[in-house]
Design a protein around this motif. Structure first.
Motif, short mmCIF file in Angstrom:
data_model
loop_
_atom_site.label_atom_id
_atom_site.label_comp_id
_atom_site.label_asym_id
_atom_site.label_seq_id
_atom_site.Cartn_x
_atom_site.Cartn_y
_atom_site.Cartn_z
N ILE A 197 0.83 -1.20 0.00
CA ILE A 197 0.00 0.00 0.00
C ILE A 197 0.87 1.25 0.00
O ILE A 197 0.53 2.27 -0.60
N ALA A 198 2.01 1.19 0.69
CA ALA A 198 2.88 2.34 0.83
C ALA A 198 4.28 1.87 1.19
O ALA A 198 4.47 0.73 1.62
N VAL A 199 5.24 2.75 1.01
CA VAL A 199 6.61 2.49 1.42
C VAL A 199 7.00 3.51 2.48
O VAL A 199 6.66 4.69 2.39
N LEU A 200 7.68 3.04 3.52
CA LEU A 200 8.20 3.90 4.58
C LEU A 200 9.71 3.90 4.52
O LEU A 200 10.34 2.83 4.46
N ASP A 201 10.29 5.08 4.55
CA ASP A 201 11.73 5.18 4.69
C ASP A 201 12.08 5.15 6.17
O ASP A 201 11.25 5.43 7.04
N ARG A 202 13.32 4.82 6.46
CA ARG A 202 13.75 4.64 7.84
C ARG A 202 13.51 5.90 8.67
O ARG A 202 13.89 7.01 8.26
N PRO A 203 12.82 5.78 9.81
CA PRO A 203 12.58 6.95 10.66
C PRO A 203 13.89 7.60 11.12
O PRO A 203 14.87 6.90 11.38
N GLN A 204 13.85 8.94 11.23
CA GLN A 204 15.03 9.69 11.63
C GLN A 204 14.68 10.63 12.78
O GLN A 204 13.64 11.29 12.75
#
Length: 261
Positions: A197-204
């Motif tokens: 459904i979606a892509v998440l980049d690594r939280p910062q």
């Protein structure tokens, strides 16, 4: 691991029965009305276990089942997070141990244990992958997301993230006015993009302030309920717009880039 993919999600809150209803509200298609949640009882558990399970278990199952719809959850790792667990049962036990007879219900006692939803989920799905139950106060959602990210990187198997906080009654509810309403959400995360459904980049980590929700009533809920701190990310999903909202945490705020697919 720099990216994770969202394959399923669930939500339950007053006026937000499921993702279909929440998406329409968060995207501005319909107005928000705070209606009580309809009753829910899981059908995944055998009858006796379903009868013994507490309200927090059924709340967690409510969103977990949405996120895992038509998937074999027996192969998923899991992270369950709640700042207070089943606050009504905890209050009842505190009252019972202060009564003259000190009679404790075994059923209530085992539902008071913080990993009860994770345990019931393993029973219901036959899952034998790692399952973590944690509590991190108001910062629970972000801590749980980081835990799920690490578990996904370590195990490589899909990870079910479930965050839930329920309002209650009694003396403990009076002491926990930071839980002003029930809210629960679930995400199914994986390392694979197919069907996501979606892509998440690594939280910062960031020094920026938390991202608010544009709907005043839901912004109030975001401030009240630890699990509702996920709402800015859910709003981005509903709008189908790339965003990088800042999620509040007492361990430091985090920016979470998200792109709907």
């Amino acid at each position: 691991m720099q990216r994770a993919y969202l394959h399923g999600l669930g939500i339950a809150a007053p006026g937000l029965e499921d993702w279909g209803a929440a998406r329409a509200v968060l995207s501005g298609e319909t107005d928000y009305t705070s209606e009580p949640l309809t009753p829910f009882r899981t059908k995944l558990l055998p009858r006796n276990e379903a009868r013994r399970a507490g309200a927090a278990v059924h709340l967690a199952f409510r969103v977990a089942e949405q996120a895992c719809a038509e998937r074999d959850a027996s192969t998923f790792a899991a992270v369950f997070s709640s700042s207070a667990g089943d606050i009504d049962i905890a209050d009842q036990l505190c009252m019972a141990v202060n009564a003259p007879e000190r009679a404790i219900s075994p059923t209530r006692f085992h539902n008071s244990v913080h990993n009860a939803p994770a345990g019931y989920w393993s029973i219901a799905t036959g899952a034998r992958e790692p399952a973590t139950s944690l509590s991190a106060g108001p910062g629970g959602f972000m801590v749980a997301l980081c835990e799920a990210w690490g578990l996904l990187a370590e195990c490589g198997t899909p990870v079910l993230l479930v965050c839930y906080d329920m309002d209650g009654s009694g003396m403990l509810a009076e002491a926990r006015r930071d839980i002003g309403a029930t809210f629960a959400m679930a995400w199914l995360l994986d390392t694979h993009a197919d069907g996501a459904i979606a892509v998440l980049d690594r939280p910062q980590p960031t020094s920026a302030g938390p991202t608010p929700v544009s709907i005043p009533a839901l912004e109030h809920l975001r401030r009240l309920n630890a699990s509702a701190r996920s709402l800015p990310l859910l709003a981005a999903l509903a709008a189908r717009q790339a965003a990088a909202p800042v999620i509040a945490s007492e361990q430091g705020h985090w920016r979470v880039p998200l792109t709907p697919l």
